[in-house]
Write an enzyme that holds these catalytic residues in place. Structure first.
Site, short mmCIF file in Angstrom:
data_model
loop_
_atom_site.label_atom_id
_atom_site.label_comp_id
_atom_site.label_asym_id
_atom_site.label_seq_id
_atom_site.Cartn_x
_atom_site.Cartn_y
_atom_site.Cartn_z
N GLY A 190 31.92 51.04 40.78
CA GLY A 190 31.68 51.00 42.22
C GLY A 190 32.74 51.69 43.05
O GLY A 190 32.42 52.43 43.98
N GLY A 216 28.22 46.70 35.92
CA GLY A 216 28.47 46.02 34.64
C GLY A 216 27.73 46.67 33.48
O GLY A 216 28.26 46.78 32.38
N LYS A 255 43.15 46.16 36.74
CA LYS A 255 43.40 45.31 35.58
C LYS A 255 43.13 45.99 34.23
O LYS A 255 42.03 46.43 33.97
CB LYS A 255 42.53 44.06 35.67
CG LYS A 255 43.02 43.10 36.75
CD LYS A 255 42.10 41.93 36.92
CE LYS A 255 42.50 40.78 36.03
NZ LYS A 255 41.55 39.66 36.15
N ARG A 267 18.75 51.41 47.20
CA ARG A 267 18.13 51.00 45.93
C ARG A 267 16.61 51.11 45.99
O ARG A 267 15.98 51.41 44.97
CB ARG A 267 18.55 49.58 45.57
CG ARG A 267 19.99 49.55 45.12
CD ARG A 267 20.41 48.18 44.68
NE ARG A 267 21.68 48.28 43.99
CZ ARG A 267 22.48 47.25 43.76
NH1 ARG A 267 22.13 46.04 44.16
NH2 ARG A 267 23.61 47.41 43.11
P1 AMP Z 1 39.31 47.42 39.18
O1 AMP Z 1 38.33 46.43 39.72
O2 AMP Z 1 40.14 46.89 38.07
O3 AMP Z 1 38.70 48.77 38.91
O4 AMP Z 1 40.37 47.65 40.35
C1 AMP Z 1 40.05 48.18 41.58
C2 AMP Z 1 41.15 47.83 42.52
O5 AMP Z 1 42.37 48.31 42.02
C3 AMP Z 1 41.02 48.43 43.90
O6 AMP Z 1 40.67 47.41 44.80
C4 AMP Z 1 42.40 49.00 44.18
O7 AMP Z 1 42.89 48.62 45.45
C5 AMP Z 1 43.25 48.38 43.11
N1 AMP Z 1 44.42 49.19 42.80
C6 AMP Z 1 44.44 50.47 42.38
N2 AMP Z 1 45.71 50.91 42.29
C7 AMP Z 1 46.51 49.90 42.65
C8 AMP Z 1 47.91 49.74 42.77
N3 AMP Z 1 48.74 50.75 42.50
N4 AMP Z 1 48.40 48.54 43.15
C9 AMP Z 1 47.55 47.53 43.43
N5 AMP Z 1 46.21 47.61 43.36
C10 AMP Z 1 45.69 48.79 42.97
#
Ligand code: AMP
Length: 393
Positions: A352, A375, A199, A37
């Site tokens: 990230g 964010g 999510k 950074r």
């Molecule tokens: P997000 O913060 O919502 O972008 O989610 C990122 C996280 O999603 C990462 O830590 C991944 O390990 C998790 N992730 C991606 N695919 C899967 C999956 N099929 N099952 C469980 N976790 C997942």
């Protein structure tokens, strides 16, 4: 958007306040573990040095609780900056007050001062007018170079620029804004969004906004299971977000109304034991055993996504295709990174995890833009107004 870039600002021999993002990671002993950074702001700082500006840098570091805390002192950052630039960096002990005022008044052309951690003053996060005035009084020109903070209405992001006539964006912010506004307002078609991660609920706003702009939406990661479930497909123990099934149905319906093609995985890598990455099996949507969980997209899905990306003119990617932290479940995410690196489209990587996957594969230089905003990037893609950019207009 009427925001001036650094090269359009009257900076010669002026006192210039630069809001930088020096929120660097440190180990327990206070050593900086990654100075990217600081390095990222060097072109803007060097430009100002060449223009004989008196440069006043300000950043937050960590989360001090509204008062001075030696753990979050800017001193190590100032020392590293001095090393990188091979020049002296003045480090007043306070953020505002007599010390910084006197130094600002006595600075010579080309000199640099780094204020103490902005968050040592409670006025920073409260966007306090008095604090903003004190900061603004230090300089004649304001430069925003901390893209990761422009979604916040803090004193150094919104309060100070509002008080100043000559203001604009540094090179980093300009690069981010140019790439991300292209995604929002003037993307070339076919325009494809790839969204993954865990999510659905975190990404509803981004999905909804992009749905109004893209031609195709590719969904991977755990998020895809909620969409498949919404279509009546069972996926064993895979991570489905029960509360978001209705939202997924609404998104599918809206896509149909707009003629946006939604592409979901057709096969998966599944396992019983996520931790050790053992016994991965490849299974299709139709034969998902009840005791397995999906952890990555399968080979047929990778081929399908490749086909759907082939004619892309613009691609935005946010979120991993699987549990990429646990090999071999990084294969789907890596495959997408490679496809985008080879693509001639305008490729923008956001978030990230996706950025980390691209960096780890050594492919960052092959993307048109890898956003550093976290964010801020997501909120911008949601179509929200950014207080830190609005204040620069
Ligand atoms: P997000 O913060 O919502 O972008 O989610 C990122 C996280 O999603 C990462 O830590 C991944 O390990 C998790 N992730 C991606 N695919 C899967 C999956 N099929 N099952 C469980 N976790 C997942």
């Amino acid at each position: 958007m009427a925001i001036k870039s650094l090269t359009e600002l009257p900076v010669d021999s002026k006192r210039v306040f630069v809001r930088v993002d020096f929120n660097v990671p440190q180990d327990d002993a206070g050593n900086i573990t990654d100075d990217s950074r600081i390095q990222a702001a060097i072109p803007t700082i060097k430009y100002l040095m060449e223009h004989e500006c008196r440069i006043i840098l300000a950043s937050h570091l960590g989360r001090p609780k509204g008062g001075p805390d030696p753990k979050y002192s800017m001193e190590p950052v100032g020392l590293r900056l001095a090393q990188i630039l091979d020049t002296e960096v003045m480090l007043p002990e306070e953020v505002v007050g007599d010390g910084p005022q006197k130094l600002a008044a006595s600075m010579r052309d080309g000199q640099i001062m780094l204020l103490q951690n902005l968050r040592f003053n409670p006025g920073e996060e409260k966007n306090d007018e008095g604090f903003s005035k004190q900061l603004a009084s230090l300089a004649e020109v304001f430069v925003q170079e901390a893209f990761g903070t422009v979604h916040r209405a803090h004193a150094s992001t919104a309060g100070v620029p509002k008080l100043m006539k000559d203001k604009g964006m540094g090179f980093l912010v300009q690069k981010e804004v140019t790439a991300l506004y292209k995604l929002l307002n003037k993307a070339d078609h076919p325009y494809i969004a790839i969204v993954g991660g865990a999510k659905v609920s975190d990404k509803i706003a981004v999905l909804s906004n992009l749905l109004e702009k893209v031609d195709r939406l590719i969904i991977g990661g755990a998020m895809a299971y909620t969409f498949l479930k919404a279509q009546g497909i069972d996926l064993g123990k895979s991570r489905v977000e029960a509360d978001s099934i209705d939202t997924a149905k609404k998104i599918l319906k809206r896509a149909q109304q707009r003629g946006v093609e939604i592409i979901l995985p057709v096969d998966h890598v599944a396992t019983t034991d996520l931790k050790n990455g053992s016994d991965p099996v490849n299974i299709s949507n139709r034969e998902f055993p009840a005791d397995l969980m999906g952890v990555d997209i399968g080979a047929k899905t990778i081929a399908l996504f490749e086909e759907k990306l082939a004619d892309a003119a613009t691609v935005v990617w946010n979120g991993p295709m699987g549990v990429f932290e646990v090999p071999p479940f990084n294969k789907g995410t890596d495959a997408i990174a490679k496809l985008l690196a080879r693509s001639s489209a305008f490729t923008v990587i956001c978030g990230g995890d996706s950025a980390a996957a691209v960096k780890k594969a050594g492919l960052s230089a092959f993307m048109k833009h890898v956003s550093t905003g976290g964010g801020a990037t997501l909120e911008l893609l949601e179509g929200r107004e950014m207080p830190g950019l609005k204040a620069l207009e």
